[in-house]
Design a protein around this motif. Structure first.
Motif, PDB file in Angstrom:
ATOM      1  N   ALA A   4      34.462  40.314  35.789  1.00 20.04           N
ATOM      2  CA  ALA A   4      34.629  40.329  37.243  1.00 20.04           C
ATOM      3  C   ALA A   4      34.106  41.629  37.841  1.00 20.04           C
ATOM      4  CB  ALA A   4      36.094  40.125  37.602  1.00 20.04           C
ATOM      5  N   HIS A   5      34.327  42.745  37.159  1.00 25.79           N
ATOM      6  CA  HIS A   5      33.820  44.017  37.668  1.00 25.79           C
ATOM      7  C   HIS A   5      32.298  44.011  37.674  1.00 25.79           C
ATOM      8  CE1 HIS A   5      32.804  48.309  37.823  1.00 25.79           C
ATOM      9  NE2 HIS A   5      33.960  48.445  38.447  1.00 25.79           N
ATOM     10  N   ARG A   6      31.697  43.377  36.681  1.00 27.43           N
ATOM     11  CA  ARG A   6      30.224  43.384  36.549  1.00 27.43           C
ATOM     12  C   ARG A   6      29.540  42.453  37.541  1.00 27.43           C
ATOM     13  NH1 ARG A   6      25.743  43.072  37.001  1.00 27.43           N
ATOM     14  NH2 ARG A   6      24.015  43.090  35.478  1.00 27.43           N
ATOM     15  N   ILE A   7      30.063  41.225  37.723  1.00 31.99           N
ATOM     16  CA  ILE A   7      29.327  40.237  38.530  1.00 31.99           C
ATOM     17  C   ILE A   7      30.114  39.727  39.734  1.00 31.99           C
ATOM     18  CG2 ILE A   7      27.851  39.448  36.648  1.00 31.99           C
ATOM     19  CD1 ILE A   7      29.758  37.086  36.268  1.00 31.99           C
ATOM     20  N   GLY A   8      31.342  40.233  39.912  1.00 30.80           N
ATOM     21  CA  GLY A   8      32.159  39.798  41.036  1.00 30.80           C
ATOM     22  C   GLY A   8      33.138  38.711  40.621  1.00 30.80           C
ATOM     23  N   PRO A   9      34.410  38.811  41.044  1.00 29.70           N
ATOM     24  CA  PRO A   9      35.424  37.834  40.625  1.00 29.70           C
ATOM     25  C   PRO A   9      35.116  36.413  41.072  1.00 29.70           C
ATOM     26  CG  PRO A   9      36.273  39.290  42.348  1.00 29.70           C
ATOM     27  CD  PRO A   9      34.972  39.870  41.890  1.00 29.70           C
ATOM     28  N   GLU A  10      34.395  36.263  42.170  1.00 28.69           N
ATOM     29  CA  GLU A  10      34.061  34.920  42.650  1.00 28.69           C
ATOM     30  C   GLU A  10      33.123  34.183  41.702  1.00 28.69           C
ATOM     31  OE1 GLU A  10      30.924  37.722  44.204  1.00 28.69           O
ATOM     32  OE2 GLU A  10      33.111  37.748  43.902  1.00 28.69           O
ATOM     33  N   ASN A  11      32.512  34.897  40.783  1.00 29.02           N
ATOM     34  CA  ASN A  11      31.560  34.295  39.854  1.00 29.02           C
ATOM     35  C   ASN A  11      32.141  34.051  38.468  1.00 29.02           C
ATOM     36  OD1 ASN A  11      29.290  34.213  41.635  1.00 29.02           O
ATOM     37  ND2 ASN A  11      29.085  36.433  41.391  1.00 29.02           N
ATOM     38  N   VAL A  12      33.441  34.294  38.295  1.00 31.12           N
ATOM     39  CA  VAL A  12      34.067  34.183  36.974  1.00 31.12           C
ATOM     40  C   VAL A  12      35.124  33.095  36.972  1.00 31.12           C
ATOM     41  CG1 VAL A  12      35.380  35.380  35.179  1.00 31.12           C
ATOM     42  CG2 VAL A  12      33.673  36.638  36.530  1.00 31.12           C
ATOM     43  N   THR A  13      35.001  32.177  36.025  1.00 30.92           N
ATOM     44  CA  THR A  13      36.021  31.163  35.749  1.00 30.92           C
ATOM     45  C   THR A  13      36.464  31.332  34.307  1.00 30.92           C
ATOM     46  OG1 THR A  13      35.001  29.579  37.276  1.00 30.92           O
ATOM     47  CG2 THR A  13      36.534  28.687  35.635  1.00 30.92           C
ATOM     48  N   THR A  14      37.765  31.413  34.080  1.00 36.03           N
ATOM     49  CA  THR A  14      38.262  31.601  32.723  1.00 36.03           C
ATOM     50  C   THR A  14      39.340  30.572  32.428  1.00 36.03           C
ATOM     51  OG1 THR A  14      39.223  33.201  31.153  1.00 36.03           O
ATOM     52  CG2 THR A  14      39.925  33.376  33.445  1.00 36.03           C
ATOM     53  N   VAL A  15      39.326  30.032  31.200  1.00 35.88           N
ATOM     54  CA  VAL A  15      40.203  28.920  30.820  1.00 35.88           C
ATOM     55  C   VAL A  15      40.984  29.295  29.564  1.00 35.88           C
ATOM     56  CG1 VAL A  15      40.316  26.466  30.226  1.00 35.88           C
ATOM     57  CG2 VAL A  15      38.491  27.294  31.730  1.00 35.88           C
ATOM     58  N   ASP A  16      42.293  29.023  29.575  1.00 35.42           N
ATOM     59  CA  ASP A  16      43.114  29.208  28.377  1.00 35.42           C
ATOM     60  C   ASP A  16      43.982  27.973  28.187  1.00 35.42           C
ATOM     61  OD1 ASP A  16      43.869  31.906  26.609  1.00 35.42           O
ATOM     62  OD2 ASP A  16      45.387  30.321  26.542  1.00 35.42           O
ATOM     63  N   THR A  17      44.170  27.569  26.945  1.00 29.47           N
ATOM     64  CA  THR A  17      44.944  26.360  26.659  1.00 29.47           C
ATOM     65  C   THR A  17      46.437  26.555  26.873  1.00 29.47           C
ATOM     66  OG1 THR A  17      45.208  24.594  25.015  1.00 29.47           O
ATOM     67  CG2 THR A  17      45.319  26.858  24.204  1.00 29.47           C
ATOM     68  N   ASP A  18      46.903  27.810  26.862  1.00 28.67           N
ATOM     69  CA  ASP A  18      48.317  28.125  26.991  1.00 28.67           C
ATOM     70  C   ASP A  18      48.628  28.469  28.445  1.00 28.67           C
ATOM     71  OD1 ASP A  18      50.787  29.667  27.052  1.00 28.67           O
ATOM     72  OD2 ASP A  18      50.634  29.821  24.867  1.00 28.67           O
ATOM     73  N   ALA A  19      49.440  27.639  29.098  1.00 28.27           N
ATOM     74  CA  ALA A  19      49.721  27.837  30.524  1.00 28.27           C
ATOM     75  C   ALA A  19      50.428  29.163  30.782  1.00 28.27           C
ATOM     76  CB  ALA A  19      50.563  26.679  31.063  1.00 28.27           C
ATOM     77  N   GLY A  20      51.320  29.563  29.880  1.00 29.81           N
ATOM     78  CA  GLY A  20      52.015  30.843  30.062  1.00 29.81           C
ATOM     79  C   GLY A  20      51.073  32.019  29.940  1.00 29.81           C
ATOM     80  N   VAL A  21      50.189  31.979  28.948  1.00 35.59           N
ATOM     81  CA  VAL A  21      49.192  33.037  28.775  1.00 35.59           C
ATOM     82  C   VAL A  21      48.286  33.101  30.001  1.00 35.59           C
ATOM     83  CG1 VAL A  21      47.139  33.697  27.444  1.00 35.59           C
ATOM     84  CG2 VAL A  21      49.245  33.025  26.255  1.00 35.59           C
ATOM     85  N   ALA A  22      47.855  31.923  30.476  1.00 31.42           N
ATOM     86  CA  ALA A  22      46.975  31.883  31.649  1.00 31.42           C
ATOM     87  C   ALA A  22      47.660  32.476  32.875  1.00 31.42           C
ATOM     88  CB  ALA A  22      46.532  30.447  31.921  1.00 31.42           C
TER      89      ALA A  22
END
Length: 393
Positions: free
Chosen positions: A142-160
């Protein structure tokens, strides 16, 4: 608070200095990200530390303490820091130690930076990250390309959820999704880059389909025999992708691909026995195990089992096909294999290892990879030469 901010900033700069001196940090943009993103904010729930000398490895909790110089120094060390055990257990949940497998962590920064440098992002690129973990890597992106350009996925809802809180709290409102990352996230597709910080048995066709032609997929390939390789592929107009392995980097498996723990051993008189040209000692070789994992899906290995007082044997199992290979013997007296089930595991293994040796026994980093929606090929030689092929389910 000012002292904390100053101490953390100083430690981030020292970390960036080390990563640059060791050849990991190569660009000013990623150095700026390392110096800016506060890793300690993503570790506020604490971590687990391995207990020296324990076997199997046990872990003890270390709770976050921002007033402690030692805690901050640990946060900015070039170490992988385990944040969850056995899929549910966090540092505050236990006292003492626990001997279970880690299920989430903050990867060592040098490996993160190696991968981010290899991802070769450009200003304005959109990136899908598979395996959010603490969120620190997404923060660097996000710091490099802007948070609007980052999508991140985790299988664990609590971790996410924790990662989302940390990211947004640090001023990086990226899109954080709780889902099976092996399916990608089509709502924000197409992406210029896909990066996976968990390992998978094969390059997911969903990731390729959600990547723009000319885009890059960077992921670790790892099967049941524990060897792995970090693959960097370029996506083509026809929906295929091709590239090479750039290191032997290893990550935790995607949780949906954890090995089957319900494997049962065959009876001592089950299957057909023959002399073997290769014995189980070939499985001591990292690349040989990687080769076997990439010609058969779903392998698992159980070492040194002795039944009815017989000498110990090694068992290769494939639960999906109810197949097995039992390896015994030694280089002096010769090797034997006993096989059964729908596939002959050791027949396929000897064929694959023969191809590999005929190609000069290349290391993982010398291999190339090609994927279609249905097949993954590991190329042992130049295009048109020998290859190993594994269907994609």
């Amino acid at each position: 608070m000012t002292d904390l901010k100053q101490a953390a900033a100083r430690l981030r700069k020292q970390l960036a200095d080390r990563l640059e001196e060791d050849g990991h940090l190569k660009s000013a943009e990623w150095r700026a990200a390392v110096e800016a993103v506060p890793r300690h904010e993503f570790l506020s729930s604490g971590i687990f530390r391995p207990v020296p000398g324990s076997s199997p490895t046990a872990y003890g909790p270390v709770l976050a303490d921002e007033r402690s110089d030692a805690w901050l120094a640990l946060c900015y060390s070039d170490e992988s820091l385990v944040t969850q055990i056995a899929g549910v257990i966090e540092p505050r949940d236990i006292t003492g130690t626990i001997a279970r497998l880690p299920s989430s962590s903050s990867t060592l920064p040098s490996l993160m930076i190696d991968m981010l440098e290899a991802l070769d992002v450009r200003d304005g690129n959109s990136v899908l990250e598979i395996g959010t973990g603490t969120g620190y890597n997404a923060g660097l992106l996000a710091h490099r390309i802007g948070p609007e350009n980052v999508t991140t996925v985790d299988t664990d809802a609590g971790v996410a959820a924790k990662a989302r809180n940390a990211l947004w709290g640090c001023g990086y409102p990226v899109t954080v999704v709780a889902a099976d990352g092996r399916q990608g996230f089509s709502e924000n597709a197409p992406y210029d880059r896909v990066i996976a910080t968990c390992s998978v048995a094969h390059v997911r066709p969903e990731w390729v389909a959600q990547t723009k032609p000319g885009g890059v997929v960077l992921t670790t390939i790892r099967g049941g025999l524990w060897s792995s390789g970090l693959a960097k592929l370029t996506v083509h107009d026809d929906g295929t992708a091709e590239g090479r392995f750039i290191s032997e980097a290893s990550f935790m498996r995607a949780r949906q691909e954890e090995p089957n723990s319900d494997n049962s051993l065959p009876a001592i008189d089950e299957g057909e026995q023959r002399p073997a040209t290769l014995g189980a000692d070939i499985l001591n070789d990292w690349t040989a195990r990687f080769i076997l994992d990439n010609c058969m899906a779903g392998l698992s290995l159980i070492n040194g089992v002795s039944l009815n007082g017989e000498p110990p044997s090694d068992y290769l199992l494939n639960s999906a096909t109810n197949s097995f290979a039992v390896l015994s013997g030694n280089s002096r007296d010769g090797y034997l294999v006993r096989q059964g089930g729908r596939i002959r595991i050791w027949d396929l293994a000897e064929e694959a290892i023969s191809k590999w040796k005929e190609s000069g026994s290349p290391s993982v980093a010398d291999l190339r990879i090609r994927v279609t929606p249905h097949v993954q090929q590991i190329l042992l030689e130049k295009p048109g030469g020998a290859y190993l092929e594994k269907p994609i389910n």
